[in-house]
Design an enzyme around this catalytic site. Sequence first.
Site, PDB file in Angstrom:
ATOM      1  N   MET A  81    -108.306  51.736  57.426  1.00 44.72           N
ATOM      2  CA  MET A  81    -107.848  51.950  56.063  1.00 44.72           C
ATOM      3  C   MET A  81    -108.651  51.094  55.081  1.00 44.72           C
ATOM      4  SD  MET A  81    -106.034  53.697  54.145  1.00 44.72           S
ATOM      5  CE  MET A  81    -104.481  54.445  54.615  1.00 44.72           C
ATOM      6  N   PHE A 114     -89.386  16.074  64.759  1.00 45.50           N
ATOM      7  CA  PHE A 114     -90.215  16.968  65.564  1.00 45.50           C
ATOM      8  C   PHE A 114     -89.690  18.398  65.468  1.00 45.50           C
ATOM      9  CE2 PHE A 114     -91.071  19.066  69.695  1.00 45.50           C
ATOM     10  CZ  PHE A 114     -92.445  19.204  69.524  1.00 45.50           C
ATOM     11  N   GLN A 115     -90.563  19.315  65.198  1.00 50.57           N
ATOM     12  CA  GLN A 115     -90.245  20.743  65.052  1.00 50.57           C
ATOM     13  C   GLN A 115     -89.205  21.017  63.974  1.00 50.57           C
ATOM     14  OE1 GLN A 115     -89.604  22.444  69.028  1.00 50.57           O
ATOM     15  NE2 GLN A 115     -91.787  22.962  69.029  1.00 50.57           N
ATOM     16  N   LYS A 141     -78.805  21.460  66.061  1.00 47.15           N
ATOM     17  CA  LYS A 141     -78.611  21.299  67.507  1.00 47.15           C
ATOM     18  C   LYS A 141     -77.274  20.641  67.825  1.00 47.15           C
ATOM     19  CE  LYS A 141     -80.978  19.899  71.705  1.00 47.15           C
ATOM     20  NZ  LYS A 141     -82.231  19.444  72.318  1.00 47.15           N
ATOM     21  N   GLU A 164     -92.471  35.172  68.663  1.00 48.65           N
ATOM     22  CA  GLU A 164     -91.272  35.400  67.856  1.00 48.65           C
ATOM     23  C   GLU A 164     -91.452  36.548  66.873  1.00 48.65           C
ATOM     24  OE1 GLU A 164     -92.559  32.434  68.457  1.00 48.65           O
ATOM     25  OE2 GLU A 164     -90.968  31.160  69.303  1.00 48.65           O
TER      26      GLU A 164
HETATM   27  C1  LIG Z   1    -100.782  41.585  58.710  1.00 48.14           C
HETATM   28  C2  LIG Z   1    -101.728  42.379  57.882  1.00 48.14           C
HETATM   29  N1  LIG Z   1    -102.977  41.938  57.650  1.00 48.14           N
HETATM   30  C3  LIG Z   1    -103.836  42.687  56.917  1.00 48.14           C
HETATM   31  C4  LIG Z   1    -103.459  43.881  56.383  1.00 48.14           C
HETATM   32  C5  LIG Z   1    -104.437  44.718  55.545  1.00 48.14           C
HETATM   33  N2  LIG Z   1    -104.716  45.983  56.222  1.00 48.14           N
HETATM   34  C6  LIG Z   1    -104.088  47.135  55.917  1.00 48.14           C
HETATM   35  S1  LIG Z   1    -104.544  48.428  56.861  1.00 48.14           S
HETATM   36  C7  LIG Z   1    -105.655  47.463  57.704  1.00 48.14           C
HETATM   37  C8  LIG Z   1    -106.495  48.069  58.789  1.00 48.14           C
HETATM   38  C9  LIG Z   1    -105.710  48.502  59.952  1.00 48.14           C
HETATM   39  O1  LIG Z   1    -106.621  48.818  60.976  1.00 48.14           O
HETATM   40  P1  LIG Z   1    -106.170  49.581  62.279  1.00 48.14           P
HETATM   41  O2  LIG Z   1    -104.969  48.977  62.861  1.00 48.14           O
HETATM   42  O3  LIG Z   1    -107.325  49.704  63.182  1.00 48.14           O
HETATM   43  O4  LIG Z   1    -105.711  50.999  61.702  1.00 48.14           O
HETATM   44  P2  LIG Z   1    -106.563  52.183  61.047  1.00 48.14           P
HETATM   45  O5  LIG Z   1    -106.480  52.010  59.557  1.00 48.14           O
HETATM   46  O6  LIG Z   1    -107.968  52.083  61.570  1.00 48.14           O
HETATM   47  O7  LIG Z   1    -105.859  53.430  61.493  1.00 48.14           O
HETATM   48  C10 LIG Z   1    -105.645  46.153  57.224  1.00 48.14           C
HETATM   49  C11 LIG Z   1    -106.526  45.070  57.704  1.00 48.14           C
HETATM   50  C12 LIG Z   1    -102.127  44.283  56.631  1.00 48.14           C
HETATM   51  N3  LIG Z   1    -101.633  45.414  56.153  1.00 48.14           N
HETATM   52  N4  LIG Z   1    -101.305  43.530  57.406  1.00 48.14           N
END
Ligand SMILES: Cc1ncc(C[n+]2csc(CCOP(=O)(O)OP(=O)(O)O)c2C)c(N)n1
Length: 623
Positions: free
Chosen positions: A502, A136-137, A186, A74
């Site tokens: 990042m 449920f749900q 529902k 979803e």
């Molecule tokens: C759902 C979610 N969980 C954690 C984060 C924290 N976060 C921000 S950037 C990042 C790393 C992203 O890694 P990647 O997709 O490999 O991209 P890159 O920065 O290496 O280009 C994380 C864990 C977030 N923004 N969103």
Amino acid sequence: MTEQATGSHHPQPRTRTAAPAAPAERMTGAQSLIRSLEAVGADTVFGIPGGAILPAYDPLMDSSKVRHVLVRHEQGAGHAATGYAQATGRVGVCMATSGPGATNLVTPIADAHMDSVPIVAITGQVSSKAIGTDAFQEADICGITMPITKHNFLVTDADDIPRTIAEAFHIASTGRPGPVLVDIAKDALQNETTFSWPPQQDLPGYRPVTKPHAKQIREAARLVNEARRPVLYVGGGVLKAGATAELRILAELTGAPVTTTLMALGAFPDSHPQHVGMPGMHGDVSAVTALQKADLIVALGARFDDRVTGRLDTFAPHAKVVHADIDPAEISKNRVADVPIVGDAREVLADLIVAVQADHEAGHKGDYSEWWEHLNFWRNTYPLGYEVPDDGSLSPQQVIERIGQLAPENTLYAAGVGQHQMWAAQFINYEKPGTWFNSGGAGTMGYAVPAAMGAKAGRPEATVWAIDGDGCFQMTNQELTTCALNNIPIKVAIINNGALGMVRQWQNLFYGERFSNTVLHDGAEGVPGSTRGVGSIQNRGTRVPDFVKLAEAMGCVGLRCESPDELDKVIAEANAINDRPVVVDFIVHEDAMVWPMVAAGTSNDEIMAARDVRPDFSDGAED
Ligand SMILES: Cc1ncc(C[n+]2csc(CCOP(=O)(O)OP(=O)(O)O)c2C)c(N)n1
């Protein structure tokens, strides 16, 4: 009503023309729901069925007007609705069952709320008599989404379905756009009712203000013409209002510099000589500094987000602020406005053009020539750039830049969240509105693939590239199966640096290079004394997962690119495949960093152009 924005409307057609009045017909609530969706012009619904919403799926099967795309999660349905909405200017629609189906929509709803994207989420709810019994749900999805929807409805009477759907689409697409949730019990879907269209809408108190106040417009025009160092600070609201033509006229009329935020890329051509770049934590030195040294900021559909202002109490200390926004709650929220203007960005800009022109004719025209000398100096001295690794590996910035350069005209881009997102913002040129989609406010990893799917479903003629990170990709890539099975041939570039890049960058800069839990490959980097995995990606062990095999397993073409020599050939190969989704695994150097950078919580004055490169601002621009 969880109304948070009373602002107004939007000139682009967000919903298609309503069906003409039809005589009342007897049918079930579920049939009435599908007829209502047809009547508001919804042509695509992304969703997954389940017990409580099942009655709606039966008549959906017979609809020739509404296409249902069966997603794999979803969350994918929600982001797809967002991508669809951003690419088409219409309302995106997603559908889920009660309980976990509905709660899986929470992240994309929050995401759409932060980025003001018009979507309608329809969820099944347990039967009205069972509500509150921990059936449920059962989940109180209206309660859960109250703070992250523009409005939500619980429908327990079949007779209310057409009116609620009409109101939901109206609220989502007018004023400051945003997500609306319609939760339908529902039994309301199963019961007999009468359907007639159009229904009588009943939204007391919801009257978004679109027309700006003339006195405020005159005052804003006066400030623009008196200023010596003005900046037009353009946010996503300008795109949503379809106001980009007016923006260009005002910019060229005044000669003022323009900066477009992460949410507004494409609102003003990147190539335009008055464009000084993107502001913010990873913005251009010229844009960040322009705001910082300005004596007047004209904010248009922008919200002084902390990623733009940096440390707020040191942001733009010399600037007066004109703040125009459709949502009165935004004005003076973070930065006090000297001239607040509530209105639709297109109407605001149209009126400002007339007022500025009138001042010019009366002999009052701003002289920004000295300002442009400073702006050009910053622009020329600190342009965006990157280093090409000397070990023969791929530079992530180069990959993204070449994708942009080799893309067919009118290509749409969706990004994930992380370094690759910032590089996609920096190194692809956005010349037209509605070509760039990302999760700006929430920063939702996993946004790119499903948003690209939604964009392609809404604009099948356009090439759609998702620029994703290897971390993000692993959150929602299952929607590639949806793409393969539903003829939605998107292209995905995985910028595979083997890390949560990042976060790794922050560990590199602020946590003494202790890489706690940011390595995604099986190398042992980060472990003291290790000799494996340190430095370049070539040192890595087995790649898990193998993205090429994963892509193939999902019915896509999988390609890999590991060296600069192959880059153009592989991108061209991906661009040439239009009958299936394509995934390209670009193996890039893992040490690349995003520059410029304003470290979180610090002042924009402390922007670093590159590692150890602090721009010199002793040129007295603000004197
Ligand atoms: C759902 C979610 N969980 C954690 C984060 C924290 N976060 C921000 S950037 C990042 C790393 C992203 O890694 P990647 O997709 O490999 O991209 P890159 O920065 O290496 O280009 C994380 C864990 C977030 N923004 N969103």
